[in-house]
Design a protein around this motif. Sequence first.
Motif, PDB file in Angstrom:
ATOM      1  N   ARG A  16       0.811  -1.221   0.000  1.00  0.00           N
ATOM      2  CA  ARG A  16       0.000   0.000   0.000  1.00  0.00           C
ATOM      3  C   ARG A  16       0.843   1.269   0.000  1.00  0.00           C
ATOM      4  NH1 ARG A  16      -4.935  -1.534   4.126  1.00  0.00           N
ATOM      5  NH2 ARG A  16      -5.779  -3.206   2.830  1.00  0.00           N
ATOM      6  N   ASP A  17       1.890   1.302   0.819  1.00  0.00           N
ATOM      7  CA  ASP A  17       2.727   2.497   0.870  1.00  0.00           C
ATOM      8  C   ASP A  17       3.452   2.714  -0.450  1.00  0.00           C
ATOM      9  OD1 ASP A  17       3.883   4.760   2.262  1.00  0.00           O
ATOM     10  OD2 ASP A  17       5.767   3.629   2.165  1.00  0.00           O
ATOM     11  N   LYS A  18       3.888   1.635  -1.076  1.00  0.00           N
ATOM     12  CA  LYS A  18       4.577   1.743  -2.366  1.00  0.00           C
ATOM     13  C   LYS A  18       3.644   2.351  -3.410  1.00  0.00           C
ATOM     14  CE  LYS A  18       7.399  -0.985  -5.519  1.00  0.00           C
ATOM     15  NZ  LYS A  18       8.000  -2.292  -5.775  1.00  0.00           N
ATOM     16  N   ALA A  20       0.949   4.240  -2.766  1.00  0.00           N
ATOM     17  CA  ALA A  20       0.606   5.610  -2.374  1.00  0.00           C
ATOM     18  C   ALA A  20       1.730   6.601  -2.652  1.00  0.00           C
ATOM     19  CB  ALA A  20       0.231   5.647  -0.903  1.00  0.00           C
ATOM     20  N   SER A  21       2.973   6.133  -2.562  1.00  0.00           N
ATOM     21  CA  SER A  21       4.090   7.057  -2.701  1.00  0.00           C
ATOM     22  C   SER A  21       4.758   7.020  -4.075  1.00  0.00           C
ATOM     23  CB  SER A  21       5.138   6.770  -1.625  1.00  0.00           C
ATOM     24  OG  SER A  21       5.673   5.469  -1.792  1.00  0.00           O
ATOM     25  N   TYR A  22       4.294   6.174  -4.980  1.00  0.00           N
ATOM     26  CA  TYR A  22       4.925   6.040  -6.291  1.00  0.00           C
ATOM     27  C   TYR A  22       4.875   7.366  -7.045  1.00  0.00           C
ATOM     28  CZ  TYR A  22       6.080   4.443 -10.986  1.00  0.00           C
ATOM     29  OH  TYR A  22       6.671   4.301 -12.207  1.00  0.00           O
ATOM     30  N   ARG A  23       6.037   7.953  -7.228  1.00  0.00           N
ATOM     31  CA  ARG A  23       6.174   9.213  -7.967  1.00  0.00           C
ATOM     32  C   ARG A  23       5.205  10.296  -7.477  1.00  0.00           C
ATOM     33  NH1 ARG A  23      10.848   8.653 -11.114  1.00  0.00           N
ATOM     34  NH2 ARG A  23      10.879   6.546 -11.887  1.00  0.00           N
ATOM     35  N   SER A  24       4.921  10.272  -6.183  1.00  0.00           N
ATOM     36  CA  SER A  24       3.971  11.246  -5.631  1.00  0.00           C
ATOM     37  C   SER A  24       4.484  12.669  -5.763  1.00  0.00           C
ATOM     38  CB  SER A  24       3.652  10.917  -4.171  1.00  0.00           C
ATOM     39  OG  SER A  24       4.837  10.941  -3.389  1.00  0.00           O
ATOM     40  N   ASP A  25       5.798  12.838  -5.942  1.00  0.00           N
ATOM     41  CA  ASP A  25       6.354  14.183  -6.123  1.00  0.00           C
ATOM     42  C   ASP A  25       5.830  14.847  -7.389  1.00  0.00           C
ATOM     43  OD1 ASP A  25       7.904  12.147  -7.485  1.00  0.00           O
ATOM     44  OD2 ASP A  25       9.425  13.664  -7.900  1.00  0.00           O
ATOM     45  N   ALA A  28       2.222  15.854  -6.755  1.00  0.00           N
ATOM     46  CA  ALA A  28       2.210  17.011  -5.854  1.00  0.00           C
ATOM     47  C   ALA A  28       2.614  18.282  -6.590  1.00  0.00           C
ATOM     48  CB  ALA A  28       3.143  16.763  -4.667  1.00  0.00           C
ATOM     49  N   TRP A  85      -3.656   9.326 -11.607  1.00  0.00           N
ATOM     50  CA  TRP A  85      -4.305  10.294 -10.720  1.00  0.00           C
ATOM     51  C   TRP A  85      -5.546  10.903 -11.364  1.00  0.00           C
ATOM     52  CZ3 TRP A  85      -3.206  15.945 -11.168  1.00  0.00           C
ATOM     53  CH2 TRP A  85      -3.870  16.694 -10.181  1.00  0.00           C
TER      54      TRP A  85
END
Length: 120
Positions: A16-18, A20-25, A28, A85
């Motif tokens: 789940r964390d992987k 949620a954080s995949y290329r989240s930059d 954002a 997204w």
Amino acid sequence: MPRPILPEAQIHLAVRDKIASYRSDVVAEVQAAVAANEIVVVGMRMNPFPKKARKLLDEAGLAYKYLEYGSYLSQYRRRLPLKLWTGWPTFPMVFVKGMLVGGADDLAKLIGSGELKSKR
């Protein structure tokens, strides 16, 4: 307009964390631009449609922020989270007042209909 997204309950805790954080930059960065600018165009090099969207906005005298992520041959991994997204499958992605309005052809319709007016 719900679209199918795998429910969190069907995703193993270990990944789940992987997810949620995949290329989240990248997401954002686009979210911040959309929040700070009335019009945002997200595109890529070598694709004529982001160029078309920018030309339409320039001709209409509308200010916009342009974000570019690679070309057909580069940075596709950076662009993928944007597609996930938004659910929008192509570039450009055009946002007006925080809302995804589609691509270059959709932008042309908004300008042509007068819904998106020039500030000249």
